[in-house]
Design a protein around this motif. Sequence first.
Motif, PDB file in Angstrom:
ATOM      1  N   VAL A  11      -3.700  -8.885   6.871  1.00 49.77           N
ATOM      2  CA  VAL A  11      -3.246  -7.518   7.116  1.00 49.77           C
ATOM      3  C   VAL A  11      -1.778  -7.542   7.536  1.00 49.77           C
ATOM      4  CG1 VAL A  11      -3.517  -5.482   8.600  1.00 49.77           C
ATOM      5  CG2 VAL A  11      -5.537  -6.677   7.734  1.00 49.77           C
ATOM      6  N   GLY A  12      -0.987  -6.675   6.932  1.00 51.27           N
ATOM      7  CA  GLY A  12       0.446  -6.628   7.219  1.00 51.27           C
ATOM      8  C   GLY A  12       1.283  -7.477   6.286  1.00 51.27           C
ATOM      9  N   GLU A  13       0.630  -8.308   5.484  1.00 52.99           N
ATOM     10  CA  GLU A  13       1.351  -9.186   4.560  1.00 52.99           C
ATOM     11  C   GLU A  13       1.891  -8.405   3.364  1.00 52.99           C
ATOM     12  OE1 GLU A  13       0.310 -13.087   1.769  1.00 52.99           O
ATOM     13  OE2 GLU A  13      -0.901 -12.655   3.553  1.00 52.99           O
ATOM     14  N   LYS A  66       2.029  -3.519   0.778  1.00 53.33           N
ATOM     15  CA  LYS A  66       1.720  -4.065   2.102  1.00 53.33           C
ATOM     16  C   LYS A  66       0.206  -3.958   2.313  1.00 53.33           C
ATOM     17  CE  LYS A  66       4.542  -3.886   5.485  1.00 53.33           C
ATOM     18  NZ  LYS A  66       5.465  -3.503   6.586  1.00 53.33           N
ATOM     19  N   VAL A  67      -0.397  -5.061   2.751  1.00 49.74           N
ATOM     20  CA  VAL A  67      -1.845  -5.093   2.966  1.00 49.74           C
ATOM     21  C   VAL A  67      -2.183  -4.299   4.222  1.00 49.74           C
ATOM     22  CG1 VAL A  67      -3.847  -6.574   3.365  1.00 49.74           C
ATOM     23  CG2 VAL A  67      -2.006  -7.342   1.837  1.00 49.74           C
ATOM     24  N   THR A  68      -3.114  -3.337   4.097  1.00 49.15           N
ATOM     25  CA  THR A  68      -3.501  -2.486   5.230  1.00 49.15           C
ATOM     26  C   THR A  68      -4.884  -2.830   5.786  1.00 49.15           C
ATOM     27  OG1 THR A  68      -4.325  -0.816   3.678  1.00 49.15           O
ATOM     28  CG2 THR A  68      -2.049  -0.571   4.482  1.00 49.15           C
ATOM     29  N   SER A  69      -5.757  -3.396   4.943  1.00 45.51           N
ATOM     30  CA  SER A  69      -7.076  -3.817   5.446  1.00 45.51           C
ATOM     31  C   SER A  69      -7.666  -4.878   4.528  1.00 45.51           C
ATOM     32  CB  SER A  69      -8.039  -2.626   5.556  1.00 45.51           C
ATOM     33  OG  SER A  69      -8.407  -2.162   4.280  1.00 45.51           O
ATOM     34  N   PRO A  72     -13.208  -9.697   4.305  1.00 42.96           N
ATOM     35  CA  PRO A  72     -13.451 -11.007   3.682  1.00 42.96           C
ATOM     36  C   PRO A  72     -14.834 -11.138   3.046  1.00 42.96           C
ATOM     37  CG  PRO A  72     -12.481 -11.248   5.864  1.00 42.96           C
ATOM     38  CD  PRO A  72     -12.885  -9.818   5.733  1.00 42.96           C
ATOM     39  N   LYS A  73     -15.853 -10.565   3.687  1.00 42.57           N
ATOM     40  CA  LYS A  73     -17.211 -10.700   3.161  1.00 42.57           C
ATOM     41  C   LYS A  73     -17.352  -9.987   1.820  1.00 42.57           C
ATOM     42  CE  LYS A  73     -19.607 -11.362   7.572  1.00 42.57           C
ATOM     43  NZ  LYS A  73     -20.663 -10.849   8.482  1.00 42.57           N
ATOM     44  N   MET A  74     -16.810  -8.786   1.741  1.00 43.54           N
ATOM     45  CA  MET A  74     -16.910  -7.992   0.523  1.00 43.54           C
ATOM     46  C   MET A  74     -15.761  -8.293  -0.446  1.00 43.54           C
ATOM     47  SD  MET A  74     -19.653  -6.238   1.046  1.00 43.54           S
ATOM     48  CE  MET A  74     -19.553  -4.991  -0.243  1.00 43.54           C
ATOM     49  N   ARG A  75     -14.778  -9.065   0.041  1.00 44.28           N
ATOM     50  CA  ARG A  75     -13.560  -9.352  -0.730  1.00 44.28           C
ATOM     51  C   ARG A  75     -12.894  -8.054  -1.199  1.00 44.28           C
ATOM     52  NH1 ARG A  75     -12.280 -14.328  -2.122  1.00 44.28           N
ATOM     53  NH2 ARG A  75     -11.158 -13.659  -4.009  1.00 44.28           N
ATOM     54  N   VAL A  76     -12.821  -7.126  -0.242  1.00 43.16           N
ATOM     55  CA  VAL A  76     -12.187  -5.833  -0.506  1.00 43.16           C
ATOM     56  C   VAL A  76     -10.845  -5.788   0.234  1.00 43.16           C
ATOM     57  CG1 VAL A  76     -12.321  -3.336  -0.190  1.00 43.16           C
ATOM     58  CG2 VAL A  76     -14.365  -4.634  -0.850  1.00 43.16           C
ATOM     59  N   VAL A  77      -9.801  -5.489  -0.521  1.00 41.01           N
ATOM     60  CA  VAL A  77      -8.445  -5.436   0.046  1.00 41.01           C
ATOM     61  C   VAL A  77      -7.844  -4.074  -0.253  1.00 41.01           C
ATOM     62  CG1 VAL A  77      -6.144  -6.461   0.043  1.00 41.01           C
ATOM     63  CG2 VAL A  77      -8.156  -7.915  -0.348  1.00 41.01           C
ATOM     64  N   GLU A  78      -7.254  -3.453   0.764  1.00 42.14           N
ATOM     65  CA  GLU A  78      -6.532  -2.202   0.557  1.00 42.14           C
ATOM     66  C   GLU A  78      -5.052  -2.430   0.850  1.00 42.14           C
ATOM     67  OE1 GLU A  78      -8.020   1.314   2.393  1.00 42.14           O
ATOM     68  OE2 GLU A  78      -9.867   1.319   1.214  1.00 42.14           O
ATOM     69  N   VAL A  79      -4.223  -1.772   0.058  1.00 44.95           N
ATOM     70  CA  VAL A  79      -2.777  -1.969   0.176  1.00 44.95           C
ATOM     71  C   VAL A  79      -2.060  -0.631   0.168  1.00 44.95           C
ATOM     72  CG1 VAL A  79      -2.810  -4.254  -0.906  1.00 44.95           C
ATOM     73  CG2 VAL A  79      -2.554  -2.218  -2.338  1.00 44.95           C
ATOM     74  N   SER A  80      -0.797  -0.691   0.557  1.00 46.31           N
ATOM     75  CA  SER A  80       0.030   0.509   0.591  1.00 46.31           C
ATOM     76  C   SER A  80       1.362   0.247  -0.103  1.00 46.31           C
ATOM     77  CB  SER A  80       0.303   0.926   2.046  1.00 46.31           C
ATOM     78  OG  SER A  80       1.275   1.956   2.108  1.00 46.31           O
ATOM     79  N   LEU A  81       1.790   1.192  -0.908  1.00 46.77           N
ATOM     80  CA  LEU A  81       3.127   1.141  -1.492  1.00 46.77           C
ATOM     81  C   LEU A  81       4.103   1.898  -0.611  1.00 46.77           C
ATOM     82  CD1 LEU A  81       4.853   0.366  -4.047  1.00 46.77           C
ATOM     83  CD2 LEU A  81       4.285   2.637  -4.928  1.00 46.77           C
ATOM     84  N   ARG A  82       3.623   2.947  -0.003  1.00 46.61           N
ATOM     85  CA  ARG A  82       4.464   3.837   0.790  1.00 46.61           C
ATOM     86  C   ARG A  82       5.035   3.149   2.030  1.00 46.61           C
ATOM     87  NH1 ARG A  82       3.343   7.128   4.988  1.00 46.61           N
ATOM     88  NH2 ARG A  82       1.122   6.636   4.858  1.00 46.61           N
TER      89      ARG A  82
END
Length: 265
Positions: A11-13, A66-69, A72-82
């Motif tokens: 997160v934050g990367e 930018k990674v926001t959440s 790991p278990k679900m391998r779900v990643v949320e990101v932001s462009l803004r």
Amino acid sequence: MKLARKDLPDVGELVIGTVKKIADHGVYVFLDEYEVEAFAPTQEVVQSWFHSIREYVKEGQKAVFKVTSVNPKMRVVEVSLRRVREQEKEKKLLQWRRELRAYKLLELAASKAGIPQQDVLKLLWSFEDAFGDPLKAFEEAVKTGPEVLKALKLPPRLEEAVLEIARQHVELPDVKISGILKAVSIEGDGVDRIREVLKAVEEAVKKKYPNISVKLYVVGPPRYRIDLVGKYPKQLEAAFNDVSQALQEAAKRHKVVASIQRIEQ
């Protein structure tokens, strides 16, 4: 291309992503460094609800997110462009391009040295550990020679291949060293004498260092500026030291009082 050592980002990367699909509720993004899919909700892409999401991204476009959440278990990643600042974007894109460049050069070196291609990624990581920026290993090898590669403890054939590939494919940026010369003469033809001194200095450097560019110009009598531009810092340092010696020798011949002071960059 997966270059990351981890399976998922933190997160934050900041990550490089390729836009795969645009929907009303957001954007599906393929994270190149991790080879995993991520999602950017609409509110993390658009700056204003008055704009369409397609005004900010297009399918197939590469962008910095930018990674926001991360789950790991679900391998779900949320990101932001803004949330990515322009300065962060430029820095990340430069880092990504340099890593890719280093990987491609290592592929060439590995092929030449008979190293399996599956080992190239581990080599990239070892270069990164030693130099911070893996491409810097190639640049430093060109600048200073093979001794900078010794810390990597590479097999001899691979070390030779890395050095050869570096010399063939890496073009170093120009480096400049500048100084202020002062030259004074009380003779009637003092202007001509000073001109001969400056000419002698320029010719001495060009003769000994033909691959260094020399520029001499008037700042305002009795002050003159000299710029030395080249690819190799150590060679420029040697050339600047020779400028001082050549200046004193020429000044003595032409009865001119002269000195030089380096301009700190």
